[in-house]
Design a protein around this motif. Structure first.
Motif, PDB file in Angstrom:
ATOM      1  N   ALA A  21      11.905  -1.039   5.975  1.00  0.00           N
ATOM      2  CA  ALA A  21      12.535  -1.077   4.730  1.00  0.00           C
ATOM      3  C   ALA A  21      12.413  -2.553   4.222  1.00  0.00           C
ATOM      4  N   ALA A  22      12.494  -3.624   5.313  1.00  0.00           N
ATOM      5  CA  ALA A  22      12.183  -4.895   5.093  1.00  0.00           C
ATOM      6  C   ALA A  22      10.916  -5.346   4.631  1.00  0.00           C
ATOM      7  N   GLY A  23       9.597  -4.510   5.248  1.00  0.00           N
ATOM      8  CA  GLY A  23       8.476  -4.643   4.931  1.00  0.00           C
ATOM      9  C   GLY A  23       8.226  -4.169   3.475  1.00  0.00           C
ATOM     10  N   LEU A  24       8.925  -3.066   3.088  1.00  0.00           N
ATOM     11  CA  LEU A  24       8.690  -2.663   1.633  1.00  0.00           C
ATOM     12  C   LEU A  24       9.227  -3.567   0.656  1.00  0.00           C
ATOM     13  N   TYR A  25      10.412  -4.310   0.892  1.00  0.00           N
ATOM     14  CA  TYR A  25      10.703  -5.349  -0.064  1.00  0.00           C
ATOM     15  C   TYR A  25       9.900  -6.277  -0.001  1.00  0.00           C
ATOM     16  N   TYR A  26       9.498  -6.829   1.077  1.00  0.00           N
ATOM     17  CA  TYR A  26       8.574  -8.153   1.255  1.00  0.00           C
ATOM     18  C   TYR A  26       7.357  -7.936   0.336  1.00  0.00           C
ATOM     19  N   LEU A  27       6.660  -6.764   0.509  1.00  0.00           N
ATOM     20  CA  LEU A  27       5.292  -6.474  -0.026  1.00  0.00           C
ATOM     21  C   LEU A  27       5.606  -6.314  -1.502  1.00  0.00           C
ATOM     22  N   ASN A  28       6.623  -5.836  -1.858  1.00  0.00           N
ATOM     23  CA  ASN A  28       6.819  -5.931  -3.498  1.00  0.00           C
ATOM     24  C   ASN A  28       7.010  -7.006  -4.164  1.00  0.00           C
ATOM     25  N   ILE A  29       7.189  -8.122  -3.401  1.00  0.00           N
ATOM     26  CA  ILE A  29       7.399  -9.399  -3.955  1.00  0.00           C
ATOM     27  C   ILE A  29       6.297  -9.930  -4.459  1.00  0.00           C
ATOM     28  N   GLY A  30       6.264 -10.239  -5.964  1.00  0.00           N
ATOM     29  CA  GLY A  30       4.853 -10.719  -6.500  1.00  0.00           C
ATOM     30  C   GLY A  30       3.996  -9.510  -6.689  1.00  0.00           C
ATOM     31  N   ILE A  31       4.299  -8.435  -6.752  1.00  0.00           N
ATOM     32  CA  ILE A  31       3.233  -7.229  -7.080  1.00  0.00           C
ATOM     33  C   ILE A  31       2.615  -7.602  -8.435  1.00  0.00           C
ATOM     34  N   LEU A  32       3.457  -7.834  -9.532  1.00  0.00           N
ATOM     35  CA  LEU A  32       2.875  -7.820 -11.011  1.00  0.00           C
ATOM     36  C   LEU A  32       2.497  -9.381 -11.227  1.00  0.00           C
ATOM     37  N   SER A  33       2.534 -10.283 -10.488  1.00  0.00           N
ATOM     38  CA  SER A  33       2.352 -11.697 -10.622  1.00  0.00           C
ATOM     39  C   SER A  33       0.739 -11.935 -11.107  1.00  0.00           C
ATOM     40  N   ASN A  34      -0.112 -11.008 -10.733  1.00  0.00           N
ATOM     41  CA  ASN A  34      -1.253 -11.370 -11.271  1.00  0.00           C
ATOM     42  C   ASN A  34      -1.518  -9.958 -11.926  1.00  0.00           C
ATOM     43  N   ASN A  35      -2.474 -10.372 -12.932  1.00  0.00           N
ATOM     44  CA  ASN A  35      -2.920  -9.464 -14.177  1.00  0.00           C
ATOM     45  C   ASN A  35      -3.910  -8.413 -13.410  1.00  0.00           C
ATOM     46  N   LEU A  36      -4.270  -7.175 -13.861  1.00  0.00           N
ATOM     47  CA  LEU A  36      -5.260  -6.419 -13.281  1.00  0.00           C
ATOM     48  C   LEU A  36      -6.561  -7.115 -13.457  1.00  0.00           C
ATOM     49  N   TRP A  37      -7.184  -7.078 -12.634  1.00  0.00           N
ATOM     50  CA  TRP A  37      -8.653  -7.542 -12.477  1.00  0.00           C
ATOM     51  C   TRP A  37      -9.640  -6.424 -12.759  1.00  0.00           C
ATOM     52  N   HIS A  38     -10.809  -6.874 -12.899  1.00  0.00           N
ATOM     53  CA  HIS A  38     -11.880  -5.850 -13.694  1.00  0.00           C
ATOM     54  C   HIS A  38     -12.096  -4.629 -12.726  1.00  0.00           C
ATOM     55  N   GLU A  39     -11.947  -4.871 -11.185  1.00  0.00           N
ATOM     56  CA  GLU A  39     -12.093  -3.673 -10.396  1.00  0.00           C
ATOM     57  C   GLU A  39     -10.904  -2.674 -10.484  1.00  0.00           C
ATOM     58  N   GLU A  40      -9.972  -3.300 -10.763  1.00  0.00           N
ATOM     59  CA  GLU A  40      -8.479  -2.681 -11.063  1.00  0.00           C
ATOM     60  C   GLU A  40      -8.554  -1.898 -12.317  1.00  0.00           C
ATOM     61  N   THR A  41      -9.006  -2.503 -13.362  1.00  0.00           N
ATOM     62  CA  THR A  41      -9.060  -1.920 -14.599  1.00  0.00           C
ATOM     63  C   THR A  41     -10.015  -0.739 -14.689  1.00  0.00           C
ATOM     64  N   LEU A  42     -11.133  -0.764 -13.724  1.00  0.00           N
ATOM     65  CA  LEU A  42     -12.024   0.407 -13.616  1.00  0.00           C
ATOM     66  C   LEU A  42     -11.143   1.442 -12.810  1.00  0.00           C
ATOM     67  N   THR A  43     -10.531   1.355 -12.004  1.00  0.00           N
ATOM     68  CA  THR A  43      -9.449   2.275 -11.307  1.00  0.00           C
ATOM     69  C   THR A  43      -8.746   3.075 -12.324  1.00  0.00           C
ATOM     70  N   ALA A  44      -8.075   2.006 -13.260  1.00  0.00           N
ATOM     71  CA  ALA A  44      -7.293   2.654 -14.320  1.00  0.00           C
ATOM     72  C   ALA A  44      -7.948   3.531 -15.140  1.00  0.00           C
ATOM     73  N   ALA A  45      -9.059   3.310 -15.491  1.00  0.00           N
ATOM     74  CA  ALA A  45      -9.957   4.112 -16.532  1.00  0.00           C
ATOM     75  C   ALA A  45     -10.286   5.324 -15.697  1.00  0.00           C
ATOM     76  N   ILE A  46     -10.904   5.298 -14.646  1.00  0.00           N
ATOM     77  CA  ILE A  46     -11.223   6.358 -14.125  1.00  0.00           C
ATOM     78  C   ILE A  46     -10.297   7.471 -13.760  1.00  0.00           C
ATOM     79  N   ILE A  47      -9.070   7.066 -13.310  1.00  0.00           N
ATOM     80  CA  ILE A  47      -7.941   7.944 -13.046  1.00  0.00           C
ATOM     81  C   ILE A  47      -7.479   8.585 -14.431  1.00  0.00           C
TER      82      ILE A  47
END
Length: 629
Positions: A21-47
């Motif tokens: 549970a502590a790990g889940l909280y810690y890993l979610n800190i800043g999850i949206l601080s960076n915009n999607l980069w080009h490989e992630e937008t490709l993932t979004a387009a594929i799915i």
């Protein structure tokens, strides 16, 4: 008769719930601080495509489809947002850590399992990729669990372990292409062990291995296609050894490759603990040593095979080859640390590791490193109309803008290249890929054209060429948006359609090459111009150049100031590579001795090793030779 159930260890269960549970909280800190980069937008387009199309597009992109299929199902249920794209990667890290309460505990005990989970949740690279809409964390999970259950199956020959090994290995191979290396290595080592030590398990091994191979055949044909196409005996690119070093340091660095000067010390300490673990287990003849040896053998050979693949197929990111086996490395590290008997010292080391890892996690979560797309969006949102078109000269901006500006048409201009060589280009349909032959027809009806470019891209010259030929006319000065990583910088130029490009216009250049730093006046200089699709290696172990990819060759004499000059005439516009060497004995080959180069050599070094741009009637480049000691 009453059946007595085993008592539950509530302290153990509660401890693991709190840790995860502590790990889940810690890993979610800043999850949206960076915009999607080009490989992630490709993932979004594929799915966003049907599952049948996802398989085709993923294979065109050189990736197995399983991750995209699972992410599509998840997004269909919870919605298509940046958070839902990335959150499954966080769950992947939690699953990797949870192995500490399962097979890791079963092999090494509770102590090692708990330390392993804590290290997984603290390791910089793993916490970074938890914020990526990519398959990396799940590749680590499936590969690590496959190796653990493979070890248990080979040692104990239980049906349930063989079934888990089979399913997890199949999943690892169909989630990430480079997982084939650790899977093949693990299966080979298991076969050798079973054949020598435990032949009773041979039948179950053969059934499991055959099933894995049969299921993997479609992905295998796709993965090894470039290797078969480009197989040769040419030597490694000159930066192979630094790349391998980066692969070893990868667990303690960050995904963006930004050094905070803590990677090497932590890696050295981790290797020391692993060495102590191996020494201790073999001296005391503990069975644990077999698993540590098994895991480290898979880890080391994976990186070696990755280097060989990079040599015979195409250069790859070594850090990504090492991703699937990071889990087994952390297992060995954790076991070494767990040998510390004093509980207080063990806890202190875990806390210190977490504190030392914090700068990477804080830096990534607090800085927008992916691209300046947020500032770009703010600049464009009040200036563009729905019928405006974006023209790109690089796949990365094409990917980004197709995601962030879905209401506008996006066109990727690729010059004279074959669009089928591009990865997953049809994921963004109805956006399109155009060449210079049909470029005018694609943009002539648009009132406003926005030219989007990466100033550091090897294709940056395409925009200049189109303006020079009058195909487009810029109406405003170029606006540039900077990223903390220069590679992600974006430039925007507003333009209108110009004139149709005539196919009769000669797009050729004379390339003048000056070679400097020759150490004598003897012999000659040989200069090889390679076509745009070749980025080395340029020579083989016998000193012969790669004539199959040589576009042109010139020989030059050595003149004053120990320099030489040659000229390649009427070279078509495009990207090229040049390799030059000082042929002192006039035998027309680069001499080797004991596998090492004897004569001076060099190539052009710009954005990519050896690549430069030909975009004007006259082109001048210089090469500084280097000589072996």
């Amino acid at each position: 008769m009453k059946i007595r159930l085993p008592e539950k260890d509530y302290k153990f269960i509660i401890s693991w719930i709190l840790l995860l549970a502590a790990g889940l909280y810690y890993l979610n800190i800043g999850i949206l601080s960076n915009n999607l980069w080009h490989e992630e937008t490709l993932t979004a387009a594929i799915i966003k495509h049907p599952i049948s199309d996802i398989c085709r597009i993923a294979y065109n992109n050189g990736q197995p489809p399983l991750y995209f299929i699972l992410l599509k199902i998840f997004s269909d249920i919870f919605g298509y947002t940046e958070f839902t794209l990335r959150f499954p990667s966080v769950i992947g890290v939690i699953c990797i850590a949870a192995l500490g309460a399962g097979p890791v505990k079963r092999i090494f005990g509770k102590r090692v399992g708990f330390v392993y989970a804590f290290f997984i949740l603290s390791t910089p690279f793993i916490t970074n990729i938890a914020h990526e809409a990519k398959m990396y964390t799940w590749s680590i999970f499936f590969t690590t669990s496959s190796i653990l259950y493979g070890y248990l199956a080979a040692m104990e020959n239980r049906k349930t372990d063989w079934l888990r090994f089979l399913l997890l290995t199949v999943a690892s191979l169909n989630i990430y292409n480079y997982a084939v290396f650790p899977a093949a290595i693990a299966m080979y080592i298991m076969l050798r062990w079973i054949f020598v030590k435990n032949r009773y398990a041979l039948k179950r091994y053969i059934i499991s291995a055959a099933t894995v191979i049969i299921i993997y055949i479609p992905s295998a044909l796709n993965f090894f296609k470039p290797m078969v196409k480009n197989l040769s005996d040419f030597i490694w690119p000159l930066d192979t050894l630094p790349a391998i070093l980066r692969a070893f340091l990868a667990p303690f660095s960050n995904f963006y490759g930004i050094s905070l000067y803590i990677e090497i010390p932590i890696f050295i300490i981790s290797v020391a603990f692993i060495a102590v673990a191996l020494f201790n287990t073999f001296i005391n003849k503990k069975a644990h040593g077999l698993m540590i040896s098994f895991g480290m053998a898979v880890y080391l050979i994976t990186i070696i095979l990755g280097a060989i693949y990079s040599t015979v197929a195409s250069p790859v990111f070594f850090e990504r080859i090492s991703i699937p086996v990071m889990g087994v490395f952390i297992i060995a590290f954790s076991y070494g640390v767990s040998l510390i008997r004093e509980r207080e010292y063990l806890i202190l080391i875990c806390i210190l590791f977490f504190i030392i890892s914090l700068p990477h996690a804080f830096y990534i979560s607090s800085e927008n490193l992916s691209s300046p797309i947020e500032k770009t969006t703010e600049y464009l949102e009040k200036r563009i109309a729905p019928n405006d078109v974006f023209v790109h000269f690089d796949e990365e901006t094409y990917n980004l803008f197709s995601y962030y500006f879905p209401k506008n048409k996006n066109i990727l201009y690729i010059g004279n290249n074959n669009h089928k060589e591009l990865s997953a280009y049809d994921a963004y349909y109805p956006n399109e890929i155009v060449t210079w032959f049909n470029f005018y027809e694609s943009i002539k009806d648009y009132k406003n054209i926005w030219l989007i470019n990466h100033p550091n891209s090897e294709n940056y010259s395409y925009q200049t060429k189109l303006i020079y030929l009058g195909a487009i006319k810029s109406t405003e000065s170029t606006k540039r948006f900077f990223s903390q990583i220069p590679f992600f910088d974006i430039s925007i130029t507003k333009a209108v359609a110009g004139n149709r490009i005539s196919e009769s216009i000669p797009l050729t250049s004379d390339i003048k090459v000056k070679i400097n730093l020759l150490n004598s006046y003897s012999g000659q200089v040989i200069v090889k111009l390679f076509n745009k699709n070749w980025n080395g290696p340029f020579i083989n172990k016998t000193g012969k150049t790669n004539d199959a990819n040589t576009f042109a060759t010139q020989k030059g004499s050595i003149i004053k100031n120990a320099t030489s000059e040659v000229t390649f005439e009427n070279i078509p516009y495009g990207n090229y590579s040049i390799f030059a060497f000082h042929d002192k004995n006039n035998n027309n080959i680069l001499d080797f001795k004991d596998g090492k180069i004897k004569e001076g050599f060099g190539n052009v070094m710009f954005y990519n090793p050896g690549i430069f741009f030909v975009e004007s009637e006259k082109t001048q480049v210089e090469i500084n030779l280097i000589y072996p000691p």
